[in-house]
Each structure stands twice: as C-alpha cells, then as structure tokens.
Design an enzyme around this catalytic site. Sequence first.
Site, mmCIF file in Angstrom:
data_model
loop_
_atom_site.group_PDB
_atom_site.id
_atom_site.type_symbol
_atom_site.label_atom_id
_atom_site.label_comp_id
_atom_site.label_asym_id
_atom_site.label_seq_id
_atom_site.Cartn_x
_atom_site.Cartn_y
_atom_site.Cartn_z
ATOM 1 N N LYS A 113 0.064 5.281 0.277
ATOM 2 C CA LYS A 113 -0.379 4.454 1.406
ATOM 3 C C LYS A 113 -1.143 5.327 2.408
ATOM 4 C CE LYS A 113 1.759 1.100 4.621
ATOM 5 N NZ LYS A 113 3.076 0.567 5.064
ATOM 6 N N SER A 148 3.083 -4.322 5.004
ATOM 7 C CA SER A 148 1.793 -3.717 5.214
ATOM 8 C C SER A 148 1.305 -2.860 4.061
ATOM 9 C CB SER A 148 1.833 -2.877 6.487
ATOM 10 O OG SER A 148 2.795 -1.847 6.363
ATOM 11 N N SER A 162 7.846 -3.486 4.749
ATOM 12 C CA SER A 162 6.497 -3.242 4.223
ATOM 13 C C SER A 162 6.413 -2.703 2.809
ATOM 14 C CB SER A 162 5.738 -2.300 5.151
ATOM 15 O OG SER A 162 5.243 -3.032 6.235
HETATM 16 N N1 GLN Z 1 5.838 -6.810 8.776
HETATM 17 C C1 GLN Z 1 6.626 -5.986 9.643
HETATM 18 C C2 GLN Z 1 5.877 -5.713 10.909
HETATM 19 O O1 GLN Z 1 4.755 -6.119 11.014
HETATM 20 C C3 GLN Z 1 7.023 -4.723 8.922
HETATM 21 C C4 GLN Z 1 5.998 -3.677 8.916
HETATM 22 C C5 GLN Z 1 6.410 -2.439 8.201
HETATM 23 O O2 GLN Z 1 7.467 -2.386 7.563
HETATM 24 N N2 GLN Z 1 5.611 -1.414 8.351
HETATM 25 O O3 GLN Z 1 6.389 -5.105 11.811
#
Ligand code: GLN
Length: 461
Positions: free
Chosen positions: A67, A140, A164
């Site tokens: 990532k 994400s 994510s």
């Molecule tokens: N979707 C969650 C957020 O927007 C988790 C994001 C993540 O785990 N980086 O905060």
Amino acid sequence: MSISSLVKDLRDKRISSEEILDTYFKKAYIENKELNCFISISEEYTRKKLANSKIESELSFIPGVIKDNINVKGTISTAGSKVLENYRSPYTATVVKNLGNFALIGKGNMDSFAFGSSTENSGFGVTKNPLDKNKVPGGSSGGVAAAVASDLVLFGIGTDTGGSVRQPAAFCGLVGLKPTYGLCSRFGLIAMGSSFDVPGIITKNVTDCSIVLNSIAGFDSNDSTSIKVAKKDYTKFPKLDNVKVGVMKFPQDGVSREVLDSFDSSIDTLKKMNVELIDIDFKYINYSLAVYYILVPAEISSNMSRYDGIRFGDHPKGGYSSISDFYKDARDKFEDEVKRRIMIGTYTLSQGYFDAYYNKATQVRNLIKMEFSDVFKDIDFLISPTTPTLPFDIGKKINDPLEMYLSDIFTVTANLIGYPAISIPNKKFGNLYSGLQIFGRPFEEDRLLSLSYLIESKLWR
Ligand code: GLN
C-alpha cells in the site's frame, strides 16, 4: 495461483525468477490501465533489487503489492495524496524489510492518507473492483485488494486503522488479516490514527496469509508500541479442542439481506463443525463507530500537522507575505476527506469540547475493551459479518460521508481494542462475495488462522 504453488514451481524449476518478473510486470502494465490499482509500478526498483538474488525464503521472488502509505526506500510513497505526490522516503518500513527479497510489483492505490472505505478518496483516481468493474473495491487498501483479486500479485500488505484491510478483502473475495496491535511493526507506516494503525495482510487464502504473517510479525525497537512475544510458526495451524465461538448480536437495520443470509449460513456451517456457539449481546459495542469517528479524527488532526509544506509535502512556489499564506497554499492540496477529518479532529480536541468528546470517547473505548476481555473469558473467538452490505456502486456513497462511515460498523471495534480480526470469504453472490469476520484473542493469530482455515475448508473445498 497461490504463494505455495508458485514457490513450488520456482523450487522445482518449472518457472524462473526472470519469468516471474517478466510475466507479472507485463500483466501489471496492461491491467492497471483499467483497474488503476497501482499508483506506481515498481519495475526498475525491483529488477535492481532482485538482480543476483537467490531463493532464501518462502517469499523470495513472490509478486506482492505494498500500500502506498508504507515507505519503501527507492520508490515514491504518496499515501494516496497529491500532497505527497513526489515523496521519497529515506528509509524502508520494517514490515517491508521483513518480507525479504519478494518481488514488489507496485504500490497500491488507496484513499488519501487511508481515510475512506472505497478508494474513491484517492488523489490518483478510483480503483475498480475486478469482480465487477462498476463497484468499489472497498478501502482504504482498495488498490492492494484489487491487485490480489486480479492475480497481478499473490499477496499484499495494507494498513488497517478501522477496517482498511478486512473490508476491501471482503469486497474482493479475499482473506484480510488485521493482526493484534503491537505484533507487526508500524515503523515506516505513514500515520493515520497511531493508537489504531496496524499493518495487515491480504491474500487469496488462509494458508498464504499465514506464510506472510510469518515473515512480517516480530518485535521492532523502532516502534515504541511493538510488543515482544514468542515467535510462532503461523503455518502450523494448532489443533483446536472444545472451541467456543461467540456470535455477535447486532442491530439489523442497514444490514443487507445478502449479508444477513450469509451470516446465518456461516452459523450453520460452524454448528456442523462441532463448535459450541454462544450468542453475545454486547452492551457498549453499538457505540464503537461513534467512538472511532471521534478518536481517529482527533489523532488524524494531530498527525496531519506535519504536512506543512516545509518538512513534508512540496514547497509551494511564489512570494508569500505571511507564513499563514504559505501554509494555506501547502495544505490546499489536501483532498476533501482529509480536510474534513482535520476539522472534525481539531473541533473535538479544542477547549470546551475536549472533555465532552475526546475524553468521553476515550472512556467508552475503555469500557468496550473491558467488556471484550470479560466476554473473551467464556469464548475463544467471536464472529460477525465484515461489512453491512456487498460492494456498492462507484459514486454511490461518495457524497454522503455518514453513509460511507457506516460501512465500517463491524470492523472498527477490533482497532479500538487492539484485538486481531480476519475476514474470509463467506458466500458468493454472482461474482461478488460477502465476508465473515472472526475475532481472536490478542496474540493468538495462530489459533485464529487455524479456525479460519477450517471454516475456509468447509465453505470452499
Ligand atoms: N474506513 C475507515 C476510515 O475511513 C477505516 C480506514 C482505515 O482502516 N485506514 O476511517
């Protein structure tokens, strides 16, 4: 193709390391045009790194994606944001170092700074779900999941602050593991919510996940929250006796028919496996999402202050009459969701609101933690759906942040309490899948993977 099968082909000389690189880079360039799962393709870096390399581990020459918020020296790490479009890290993250001489195919597209659940918040365009190109791949770590699902790589490393890794894994029909906080080093991860962030693994199956965990887990003195635990071989799934699995009770509104059905059928599967099932009605878990969306933006607003155009981010050009104009220009490049989170976080941390929001949420976080450790005295694992719905259409939730935040309802709890949790494919609906989430006890990833493997075998073999 799985990691273990490619390793076998490589060792039996049915394929050479050059052939692996040629094939996988060629595919990456072609498929990325349509999927947009890589922000950059790392051919030059990887060919140089692997020249004169030998097979030394289970992951040698195995194609992987990292990532783009995980630093790899010699590549650009954008964290999905235009603010870091040209950022070259001077060092490599510990988890990437630990992977050894794997073949980095590309850096995965993502919501900028990992704020999002669909990869639509990326500064570099949305990633498509390879299972249905009108749908989001989740987020994400959507680019990582899409690359694994479309066979452009055999494993991916993402970050999981509130889901994510697990949510995009579920949306792309894959296995996604969020390890216990402290098991895998955060050194070299571009911070989001530091008391929530962990690196995580996305693979096609549970066995591959355990191979990757073997290499990335371990104490790191560069991460002050890293914890020393005895080294385990996660590929040796321990035998599980008298297993008690908690079944999470949850409010059903907002949860789709498909998800409810597939959750019910996974309960039936577990019943047939002779495990004891215990319904768990949590008192505080319904506050998880609210607590998460107070505490995480608070940590974000503090972590984002380093992007001032001086230490990080491009220097804005031109003559400025004041330092605040300079900052304003530097920070204007932040994507909308980044600005939104900084504002929410700054608000909840400001005088007068700190006690009402930040402190209150911290207290509730502790209650949730205590409740979990109580509940886990009577159970070994806990199951819930990974997501409330199947993958949604690109564009459907992007203008409704609250709706988007609700897609994290099942995943954020594990990050609030630091427990390990995994998502495995549960049921197929056309080309798409629902995910089953399983929580384990802290640092018992070996047992969590073992149960996941058993369920995977029952469901898909
Ligand atoms: N979707 C969650 C957020 O927007 C988790 C994001 C993540 O785990 N980086 O905060």
